[in-house]
Design an enzyme around this catalytic site. Structure first.
Site, PDB file in Angstrom:
ATOM      1  N   HIS A 163      -9.103 -18.252  21.809  1.00 40.70           N
ATOM      2  CA  HIS A 163      -9.480 -19.384  20.954  1.00 40.70           C
ATOM      3  C   HIS A 163      -9.314 -20.705  21.708  1.00 40.70           C
ATOM      4  O   HIS A 163      -9.970 -21.700  21.389  1.00 40.70           O
ATOM      5  CB  HIS A 163      -8.638 -19.386  19.684  1.00 40.70           C
ATOM      6  CG  HIS A 163      -9.286 -20.082  18.523  1.00 40.70           C
ATOM      7  ND1 HIS A 163     -10.118 -21.176  18.655  1.00 40.70           N
ATOM      8  CD2 HIS A 163      -9.236 -19.839  17.188  1.00 40.70           C
ATOM      9  CE1 HIS A 163     -10.532 -21.579  17.467  1.00 40.70           C
ATOM     10  NE2 HIS A 163     -10.012 -20.775  16.564  1.00 40.70           N
ATOM     11  N   GLU A 382     -30.830 -14.536  18.669  1.00 42.13           N
ATOM     12  CA  GLU A 382     -31.954 -13.647  19.010  1.00 42.13           C
ATOM     13  C   GLU A 382     -31.785 -13.124  20.428  1.00 42.13           C
ATOM     14  O   GLU A 382     -32.076 -13.808  21.406  1.00 42.13           O
ATOM     15  CB  GLU A 382     -33.272 -14.413  18.886  1.00 42.13           C
ATOM     16  CG  GLU A 382     -34.502 -13.565  19.097  1.00 42.13           C
ATOM     17  CD  GLU A 382     -34.836 -12.669  17.913  1.00 42.13           C
ATOM     18  OE1 GLU A 382     -34.819 -11.444  18.109  1.00 42.13           O
ATOM     19  OE2 GLU A 382     -35.098 -13.196  16.822  1.00 42.13           O
TER      20      GLU A 382
END
Length: 441
Positions: A163, A382
């Protein structure tokens, strides 16, 4: 109305995963070795985030072809995100956490499961068995990717990233760029790696009390265990509770109150969850409860951060109320408190929180943290082999963190999934309140 979803009995407990190959991958070009500055926001979130991205079979892309393309794309991505090939370290002189860009590489694992995706159960359920789709290395790389095939031809990409390297928005940008590289296209967004944009001022100026933070020297224990990030030592049940788009509209209408003010879906959902969570455990009516929630500060700073800022730029906002008000007060007022918490996060307030990190180490302090993955858009990335069927984190036993997700298979803005982990008695009360407050708020 909101409806309860799956319980653990209806999901597969063992995914029967076999690891076939574990390797270390390096940038496709030689990179400069250097120290990489981390902001005080980065330093606080020094833990791993595990995310899963499930894909249906694609006849045009065999699993081997996907593995080859993904591995090559990761090697190319390490050129643009060279810090991901480094390791966290404590600077011996400044005693600050930083990234040593030492080109030690990222981990890449190829695995297979004997099951079909359809046999796993509802992908939206936070199945502990998903841990088998995530790679953990003793070398502690900042990025590890496990690609696991299923017997149906579908597969999962499991990412473990520090993180300290990314927040949700910057990780989404990383994924967009990874997908572009896999398709032999230019980067979707040029990343900005200048984390000095969020460096503390000199000298630090702390002009707000910041009650949403607990300093370590105020803590009854040491380290992060006293914050909402603590994993619960109690037995917990998982539930997915759903709010339809009609439920959310209804909450918005009820939140207007006498002012007829408009409210965001996030604000009304957060207020609803806050009330249910606060009242689900024994409480003193004269006491107070605090809800925490993340606010993206990119556009709130002056000047705003660049579009491609690649670090952590999210701070914790808060709202507090007496338990009596949470139980008997107007819902519109609770929503207003959440709204005020978000609006409190000005440029000066954000800079004050960052400056405070120079004076003491602190972590978010509250009774519940609402963490929204609702509109991060991981499922919209995508890749050459298509968009994911579903994306989710590997959920841990943290009873004070409640997660918001888009529903599985949703088309458009079709409600929300709320993932809750609570001890059994509190879970029973939470579910009761969740449904009871929907028609009566």
């Amino acid at each position: 109305m909101g409806t309860s979803c799956l319980k653990s009995a209806s999901v597969l407990q063992d995914l029967k995963v076999t690891i076939h190959k574990t390797s270390t991958i390096f940038a496709s070009k030689e990179m400069e070795k250097k120290s990489f500055f981390l902001s005080n926001i980065d330093r606080v979130v020094n833990f791993d985030v595990d995310t899963l991205h499930f894909f249906a079979a694609n006849k045009a892309f065999s699993f081997q072809k996907v593995a080859e393309k993904l591995k090559k794309a990761l090697e190319d991505a390490l050129v643009h995100y060279s810090f991901l090939a480094g390791r966290l370290r404590l600077n011996p002189e400044t005693k600050r956490l930083e990234i040593d860009c030492n080109a030690k590489g990222a981990a890449f694992v190829v695995a297979s499961s004997k099951h079909k995706l359809s046999e796993i159960g509802d992908l939206a359920y936070p199945n502990p068995a998903y841990a088998q789709l995530i790679h953990k290395s003793e070398d502690l790389p900042l990025c590890a990717v496990q690609l696991t095939s299923f017997d149906c031809g579908g597969f999962a990409m499991g990412f473990t990233t520090s993180h300290a390297a990314f927040d949700g928005l910057s990780f989404k940008t990383f994924l967009d760029n990874l997908a572009a590289l896999a398709a032999n296209k230019p980067l979707a967004v040029i990343p900005c790696h200048d984390r000095h944009l969020l460096a503390a001022r000199s000298p630090p100026r702390v002009n707000f009390p910041n009650p949403e933070l607990i300093e370590l020297d105020q803590s009854p224990t040491t380290g992060i265990e006293s914050s909402v990030f603590d994993a619960s030592k109690e037995e917990v049940d998982f539930r997915i509770l759903k709010l339809s788009s009609k439920d959310i509209l209804s909450l918005k209408e009820k939140a207007k109150g006498s002012t007829n003010a408009s409210n965001t879906g996030f604000n009304v959902i957060t207020a609803h969850i806050w009330r249910c969570k606060a009242l689900s455990a024994p409480y003193d009516p004269a006491g107070s409860s605090t809800v925490l929630f993340a606010v993206d500060i990119r556009s709130k700073l002056n000047p705003p951060l660049p579009e491609g800022f690649a670090g952590n730029a999210v701070l914790t906002a808060f709202a507090s109320a007496k338990y009596e008000e949470l139980e008997k007060g107007e819902f519109s007022r609770l929503v207003e408190m959440v709204k005020e918490g978000a609006e409190r996060m000005s440029d000066e307030y954000a800079r004050c929180v960052i400056d405070r990190g120079e004076l003491s180490d602190g972590f978010p302090r509250g009774d519940v943290l609402v963490s929204s993955w609702w509109r991060l858009g991981f499922e919209k990335v995508e890749y050459p082999w298509g968009k994911p069927k579903y994306c989710c984190p590997l959920v841990h036993h943290r009873k004070d963190i409640i997660l918001l997700f888009p529903p599985f298979g949703a088309v458009g803005d079709d409600g929300i999934n709320i993932i809750v982990a609570l001890p059994p008695k509190e879970m029973e009360k939470f579910e009761t309140l969740f449904h009871m407050f929907l028609p009566s708020v």
